[in-house]
Design a protein around this motif. Structure first.
Motif, PDB file in Angstrom:
ATOM      1  N   LEU A  43       5.578  -5.435 -22.743  1.00 33.48           N
ATOM      2  CA  LEU A  43       4.555  -5.671 -23.755  1.00 33.48           C
ATOM      3  C   LEU A  43       5.069  -6.577 -24.857  1.00 33.48           C
ATOM      4  N   ARG A  44       6.295  -6.348 -25.280  1.00 34.33           N
ATOM      5  CA  ARG A  44       6.896  -7.149 -26.346  1.00 34.33           C
ATOM      6  C   ARG A  44       8.248  -7.654 -25.872  1.00 34.33           C
ATOM      7  N   TYR A  45       8.370  -8.971 -25.792  1.00 35.88           N
ATOM      8  CA  TYR A  45       9.629  -9.567 -25.373  1.00 35.88           C
ATOM      9  C   TYR A  45      10.507  -9.826 -26.585  1.00 35.88           C
ATOM     10  N   ARG A  46      11.790  -9.819 -26.385  1.00 36.26           N
ATOM     11  CA  ARG A  46      12.741 -10.007 -27.463  1.00 36.26           C
ATOM     12  C   ARG A  46      12.909 -11.480 -27.820  1.00 36.26           C
ATOM     13  N   HIS A  47      12.840 -12.351 -26.815  1.00 35.96           N
ATOM     14  CA  HIS A  47      13.082 -13.777 -27.028  1.00 35.96           C
ATOM     15  C   HIS A  47      11.763 -14.521 -27.219  1.00 35.96           C
ATOM     16  N   LYS A  48      11.780 -15.538 -28.060  1.00 37.79           N
ATOM     17  CA  LYS A  48      10.567 -16.277 -28.397  1.00 37.79           C
ATOM     18  C   LYS A  48      10.056 -17.150 -27.261  1.00 37.79           C
ATOM     19  N   ILE A  49      10.894 -17.477 -26.292  1.00 37.72           N
ATOM     20  CA  ILE A  49      10.462 -18.334 -25.195  1.00 37.72           C
ATOM     21  C   ILE A  49       9.383 -17.645 -24.361  1.00 37.72           C
ATOM     22  N   HIS A  50       9.334 -16.322 -24.385  1.00 35.18           N
ATOM     23  CA  HIS A  50       8.342 -15.581 -23.602  1.00 35.18           C
ATOM     24  C   HIS A  50       7.002 -15.457 -24.304  1.00 35.18           C
ATOM     25  N   PRO A  52       3.398 -16.534 -25.641  1.00 35.82           N
ATOM     26  CA  PRO A  52       2.448 -17.486 -25.057  1.00 35.82           C
ATOM     27  C   PRO A  52       2.400 -18.786 -25.859  1.00 35.82           C
ATOM     28  N   GLY A  53       2.421 -19.894 -25.167  1.00 38.35           N
ATOM     29  CA  GLY A  53       2.307 -21.198 -25.798  1.00 38.35           C
ATOM     30  C   GLY A  53       3.611 -21.875 -26.145  1.00 38.35           C
ATOM     31  N   THR A  54       4.730 -21.171 -26.078  1.00 36.76           N
ATOM     32  CA  THR A  54       6.009 -21.766 -26.457  1.00 36.76           C
ATOM     33  C   THR A  54       6.417 -22.854 -25.472  1.00 36.76           C
ATOM     34  N   ARG A  55       6.238 -22.598 -24.190  1.00 35.15           N
ATOM     35  CA  ARG A  55       6.628 -23.589 -23.182  1.00 35.15           C
ATOM     36  C   ARG A  55       5.777 -24.851 -23.278  1.00 35.15           C
ATOM     37  N   SER A  56       4.492 -24.695 -23.565  1.00 38.34           N
ATOM     38  CA  SER A  56       3.643 -25.887 -23.706  1.00 38.34           C
ATOM     39  C   SER A  56       3.980 -26.650 -24.987  1.00 38.34           C
ATOM     40  N   CYS A  57       4.393 -25.951 -26.036  1.00 34.46           N
ATOM     41  CA  CYS A  57       4.810 -26.621 -27.277  1.00 34.46           C
ATOM     42  C   CYS A  57       6.065 -27.451 -27.051  1.00 34.46           C
ATOM     43  N   ILE A  58       6.988 -26.950 -26.236  1.00 34.12           N
ATOM     44  CA  ILE A  58       8.203 -27.705 -25.927  1.00 34.12           C
ATOM     45  C   ILE A  58       7.838 -29.027 -25.261  1.00 34.12           C
ATOM     46  N   LEU A  59       6.939 -28.963 -24.299  1.00 35.04           N
ATOM     47  CA  LEU A  59       6.529 -30.168 -23.588  1.00 35.04           C
ATOM     48  C   LEU A  59       5.767 -31.120 -24.507  1.00 35.04           C
ATOM     49  N   ASP A  60       4.879 -30.598 -25.341  1.00 33.42           N
ATOM     50  CA  ASP A  60       4.122 -31.437 -26.273  1.00 33.42           C
ATOM     51  C   ASP A  60       5.030 -32.150 -27.262  1.00 33.42           C
ATOM     52  N   LEU A  61       5.990 -31.421 -27.818  1.00 35.92           N
ATOM     53  CA  LEU A  61       6.908 -32.034 -28.772  1.00 35.92           C
ATOM     54  C   LEU A  61       7.783 -33.088 -28.115  1.00 35.92           C
ATOM     55  N   LEU A  75      10.632 -24.455 -33.337  1.00 32.62           N
ATOM     56  CA  LEU A  75      10.169 -23.283 -32.592  1.00 32.62           C
ATOM     57  C   LEU A  75      11.039 -22.049 -32.798  1.00 32.62           C
ATOM     58  N   GLY A  76      12.208 -22.216 -33.390  1.00 30.29           N
ATOM     59  CA  GLY A  76      13.091 -21.077 -33.630  1.00 30.29           C
ATOM     60  C   GLY A  76      13.783 -20.570 -32.388  1.00 30.29           C
ATOM     61  N   ILE A  77      14.103 -21.488 -31.473  1.00 32.40           N
ATOM     62  CA  ILE A  77      14.795 -21.118 -30.239  1.00 32.40           C
ATOM     63  C   ILE A  77      16.055 -21.968 -30.108  1.00 32.40           C
ATOM     64  N   SER A  78      16.853 -21.697 -29.114  1.00 35.89           N
ATOM     65  CA  SER A  78      18.108 -22.400 -28.896  1.00 35.89           C
ATOM     66  C   SER A  78      17.864 -23.790 -28.306  1.00 35.89           C
ATOM     67  N   PRO A  79      18.685 -24.774 -28.685  1.00 38.52           N
ATOM     68  CA  PRO A  79      18.571 -26.095 -28.049  1.00 38.52           C
ATOM     69  C   PRO A  79      18.814 -26.044 -26.540  1.00 38.52           C
ATOM     70  N   GLN A  80      19.666 -25.136 -26.094  1.00 43.57           N
ATOM     71  CA  GLN A  80      19.910 -24.988 -24.661  1.00 43.57           C
ATOM     72  C   GLN A  80      18.651 -24.500 -23.940  1.00 43.57           C
ATOM     73  N   THR A  81      17.864 -23.650 -24.592  1.00 40.85           N
ATOM     74  CA  THR A  81      16.609 -23.175 -24.015  1.00 40.85           C
ATOM     75  C   THR A  81      15.633 -24.330 -23.872  1.00 40.85           C
ATOM     76  N   VAL A  82      15.554 -25.173 -24.892  1.00 39.31           N
ATOM     77  CA  VAL A  82      14.670 -26.341 -24.838  1.00 39.31           C
ATOM     78  C   VAL A  82      15.092 -27.255 -23.694  1.00 39.31           C
ATOM     79  N   LEU A  83      16.377 -27.501 -23.585  1.00 39.76           N
ATOM     80  CA  LEU A  83      16.885 -28.378 -22.535  1.00 39.76           C
ATOM     81  C   LEU A  83      16.604 -27.819 -21.142  1.00 39.76           C
TER      82      LEU A  83
END
Length: 92
Positions: A43-50, A52-61, A75-83
């Motif tokens: 129900l509640r994930y610990r990491h922000k990548i999970h 909704p919308g975070t993955r599409s924001c990465i692609l848009d940016l 987005l408040g996530i790790s650069p390695q996650t973005v990569l």
């Protein structure tokens, strides 16, 4: 003492009667499994990548010319996650 029951809907098929408990995650959060579509989720994930919308924001940016470090900072996530997410999108 009052006990509160929270109705759990499947995130994919939205069926409440098909959801049952399915163990615990490594951080102690309750996991659930939908018997209809056989997916597991929390129900509640610990990491922000999970979220909704975070993955599409990465692609848009990335398409708008934002670098990896700027995207991670916004987005408040790790650069390695973005990569790693961008690498997943570039695979055929």
């Amino acid at each position: 003492m009052v006990m509160v029951l929270e109705a759990v809907l499947c995130l994919v098929c939205q069926q409440p009667e098909a959801v049952c408990r399915h163990g615990k995650a490594t951080d102690g959060a309750q996991r659930y499994r939908c018997t209809a579509c056989r997916r597991t989720f929390q129900l509640r994930y610990r990491h922000k990548i999970h979220e909704p919308g975070t993955r599409s924001c990465i692609l848009d940016l990335a398409l708008n010319g934002s670098c990896i470090r700027d995207t991670a900072r916004v987005l408040g996530i790790s650069p390695q996650t973005v990569l790693s997410e961008l690498k997943k999108k570039s695979r055929p």
